[in-house]
Design a protein around this motif. Structure first.
Motif, PDB file in Angstrom:
ATOM      1  N   UNK A  10       0.829  -1.208   0.000  1.00 46.51           N
ATOM      2  CA  UNK A  10       0.000   0.000   0.000  1.00 46.51           C
ATOM      3  C   UNK A  10       0.862   1.255   0.000  1.00 46.51           C
ATOM      4  N   UNK A  11       1.945   1.239   0.778  1.00 45.97           N
ATOM      5  CA  UNK A  11       2.836   2.395   0.841  1.00 45.97           C
ATOM      6  C   UNK A  11       3.585   2.592  -0.469  1.00 45.97           C
ATOM      7  N   UNK A  12       4.127   1.506  -1.018  1.00 46.31           N
ATOM      8  CA  UNK A  12       4.895   1.595  -2.263  1.00 46.31           C
ATOM      9  C   UNK A  12       4.042   2.077  -3.429  1.00 46.31           C
ATOM     10  N   UNK A  13       2.762   1.711  -3.436  1.00 40.32           N
ATOM     11  CA  UNK A  13       1.875   2.136  -4.516  1.00 40.32           C
ATOM     12  C   UNK A  13       1.218   3.485  -4.230  1.00 40.32           C
ATOM     13  N   UNK A  14       1.622   4.117  -3.126  1.00 41.74           N
ATOM     14  CA  UNK A  14       1.121   5.434  -2.734  1.00 41.74           C
ATOM     15  C   UNK A  14      -0.403   5.439  -2.610  1.00 41.74           C
ATOM     16  N   UNK A  15      -0.923   4.382  -2.011  1.00 44.26           N
ATOM     17  CA  UNK A  15      -2.356   4.282  -1.784  1.00 44.26           C
ATOM     18  C   UNK A  15      -2.772   5.227  -0.669  1.00 44.26           C
ATOM     19  N   UNK A  16      -4.031   5.622  -0.695  1.00 44.26           N
ATOM     20  CA  UNK A  16      -4.568   6.442   0.391  1.00 44.26           C
ATOM     21  C   UNK A  16      -4.983   5.565   1.564  1.00 44.26           C
ATOM     22  N   UNK A  17      -5.630   4.432   1.271  1.00 45.06           N
ATOM     23  CA  UNK A  17      -6.156   3.563   2.310  1.00 45.06           C
ATOM     24  C   UNK A  17      -5.943   2.103   1.948  1.00 45.06           C
ATOM     25  N   UNK A  75       0.183   4.139  14.297  1.00 39.98           N
ATOM     26  CA  UNK A  75       1.498   3.584  14.587  1.00 39.98           C
ATOM     27  C   UNK A  75       2.408   3.894  13.411  1.00 39.98           C
ATOM     28  N   UNK A  76       3.694   3.678  13.605  1.00 34.85           N
ATOM     29  CA  UNK A  76       4.673   3.950  12.548  1.00 34.85           C
ATOM     30  C   UNK A  76       5.552   2.726  12.345  1.00 34.85           C
ATOM     31  N   UNK A  77       5.966   2.522  11.103  1.00 35.65           N
ATOM     32  CA  UNK A  77       6.958   1.502  10.774  1.00 35.65           C
ATOM     33  C   UNK A  77       8.195   2.242  10.272  1.00 35.65           C
ATOM     34  N   UNK A  78       9.301   2.226  11.012  1.00 33.75           N
ATOM     35  CA  UNK A  78      10.492   2.974  10.595  1.00 33.75           C
ATOM     36  C   UNK A  78      10.902   2.638   9.164  1.00 33.75           C
ATOM     37  N   UNK A  79      11.180   3.688   8.390  1.00 39.70           N
ATOM     38  CA  UNK A  79      11.604   3.511   7.014  1.00 39.70           C
ATOM     39  C   UNK A  79      10.472   3.272   6.040  1.00 39.70           C
ATOM     40  N   UNK A  80       9.227   3.182   6.538  1.00 39.45           N
ATOM     41  CA  UNK A  80       8.093   2.918   5.650  1.00 39.45           C
ATOM     42  C   UNK A  80       7.102   4.085   5.669  1.00 39.45           C
ATOM     43  N   UNK A  81       6.305   4.189   6.726  1.00 42.61           N
ATOM     44  CA  UNK A  81       5.306   5.260   6.814  1.00 42.61           C
ATOM     45  C   UNK A  81       4.649   5.212   8.178  1.00 42.61           C
ATOM     46  N   UNK A  82       3.784   6.196   8.427  1.00 45.20           N
ATOM     47  CA  UNK A  82       2.862   6.156   9.560  1.00 45.20           C
ATOM     48  C   UNK A  82       1.524   5.645   9.048  1.00 45.20           C
ATOM     49  N   UNK A  98      -6.997   1.207   7.007  1.00 46.94           N
ATOM     50  CA  UNK A  98      -5.701   1.757   7.395  1.00 46.94           C
ATOM     51  C   UNK A  98      -5.335   2.895   6.451  1.00 46.94           C
ATOM     52  N   UNK A  99      -5.194   4.097   6.986  1.00 44.40           N
ATOM     53  CA  UNK A  99      -4.786   5.263   6.196  1.00 44.40           C
ATOM     54  C   UNK A  99      -3.258   5.339   6.197  1.00 44.40           C
ATOM     55  N   UNK A 100      -2.682   5.494   5.008  1.00 44.57           N
ATOM     56  CA  UNK A 100      -1.224   5.608   4.877  1.00 44.57           C
ATOM     57  C   UNK A 100      -0.853   7.090   4.977  1.00 44.57           C
ATOM     58  N   UNK A 101       0.040   7.420   5.910  1.00 42.83           N
ATOM     59  CA  UNK A 101       0.431   8.807   6.156  1.00 42.83           C
ATOM     60  C   UNK A 101       1.943   8.923   6.015  1.00 42.83           C
ATOM     61  N   UNK A 102       2.392   9.861   5.221  1.00 47.06           N
ATOM     62  CA  UNK A 102       3.824  10.067   5.036  1.00 47.06           C
ATOM     63  C   UNK A 102       4.473  10.555   6.330  1.00 47.06           C
TER      64      UNK A 102
END
Length: 352
Positions: A10-17, A75-82, A98-102
């Protein structure tokens, strides 16, 4: 796939949710469309395992979820996103969105946020409301305003959120970020407490109820800049919503108080562009003597006309903004009509 694989994709594809529901494949939202990440339909035991893993990643107990069957956290994953998470039950099984937040605050110019909206960062008191439907970019707009304050002014910024979305690093300002249920009990108690924490700017995640609205207006009235959101469409419905939240015998006083503290209402929505992305459309209302008079005299329905004629004061209606986007070649004609507040009137302008 496991949870880390899903959130990484989801993060790599720049998804919103990212959506995790039993009976359907894991899906991501891309520019307002849903796309499955694989062909496998999740079963109830799959979503239960994924939801429990979310709580382990967030180092959070599941007590609140089991009590109410709804929960919000981040929550946050270091090196990935919040990630901002809402867990809930549907058809008897666990589910999550799950909302992906930079990690970084977006550049407001790249997001096509108007300079006059960012200029609200120069205010030192009063209330600024950013309104719109869910997923219209309200939190991002607020984060950009707060970031501008953080970069340009020496002050104490307090954010009260449920949950915290964007993380602000201290720059010229210092930023205290408090999360409801973790750092404080409720929005109203946090608002009352923060008045004793020497704030200059208060960012309130959302005005959800009468007690929160009352506390927010008091904070703005005592000389602080208060930035917050409401799930309403347009200035008229925003003011109606605030007033109607209170009992009838208090509404007259609330109208008077609102006229003294409200500075600006920004309403926004995200429109699909010709190029396949999203672009915001804004309505901006600034409080002036004419609008204050309409609010006090219970003629709120006439505010739209004042906004439409208030270009010299920096105001713009949603439909005029949408028309400008169409004339600039950003959006299709059908898109302009579909998102307009008054489609028939906009069609006449397009045909004219």
């Amino acid at each position: 796939m496991n949870l880390m694989e899903y959130i990484t994709m989801a993060t790599q594809q720049r998804a919103a949710d990212l959506f995790l529901l039993a009976g359907a494949p894991a899906c991501i939202r891309m520019d307002k469309t849903l796309q499955p990440l694989d062909d496998k339909k999740l079963l109830p035991n799959d979503t239960e395992a994924l939801v429990k893993e979310l709580y382990r990643l967030a180092n959070r107990e599941m007590d609140r979820f089991y009590q109410t069957w709804d929960d919000d956290f981040s929550f946050a994953v270091p090196g990935l996103a919040r990630f901002r998470v809402n867990t809930y039950r549907q058809r008897g099984s666990m589910a999550a969105v799950i909302r992906v937040v930079s990690f970084t605050i977006p550049d407001w110019k790249e997001l096509h946020i108007l300079p006059q909206i960012i200029d609200l960062s120069k205010l030192t008191n009063g209330m600024v409301l950013v309104t719109g439907a869910a997923d219209s970019g309200k939190s991002t707009t607020l984060a950009c305003i707060v970031d501008e304050i953080n970069k340009t002014r020496s002050c104490h910024i307090i954010t009260l959120e449920d949950p915290i979305e964007y993380l602000h690093r201290d720059r010229i300002s210092i930023v205290s970020q408090r999360e409801v249920t973790i750092d404080t009990a409720t929005f109203p108690t946090a608002l009352r407490a923060c008045l004793r924490q020497s704030p200059d700017v208060i960012q309130l995640g959302e005005m959800r109820d009468m007690e929160t609205i009352r506390a927010a207006m008091t904070a703005a009235e005592t000389g602080h800049l208060l930035l917050t959101t409401l799930h309403t469409r347009g200035a008229v419905s925003t003011i109606d919503r605030i007033v109607d939240t209170f009992p009838a015998e208090q509404q007259e006083q609330i109208r008077i108080q609102l006229c003294s503290v409200l500075h600006t209402v920004i309403s926004q929505q995200l429109l699909p562009t010709k190029k396949g992305g999203l672009i915001p459309a804004f309505e901006i209302m600034h409080m002036n003597k004419a609008i204050a008079s309409l609010i006090r005299d219970r003629k709120i329905h006439q505010i739209d006309n004042t906004i439409a004629s208030g270009a010299a004061e920096g105001m713009i209606s949603m439909d005029q903004y949408i028309l400008n986007l169409y004339q600039a070649g950003e959006i299709e004609r059908d898109t302009a009509i579909r998102f307009a507040r008054n489609p028939e009137q906009l069609m006449r302008k397009l045909n004219g």
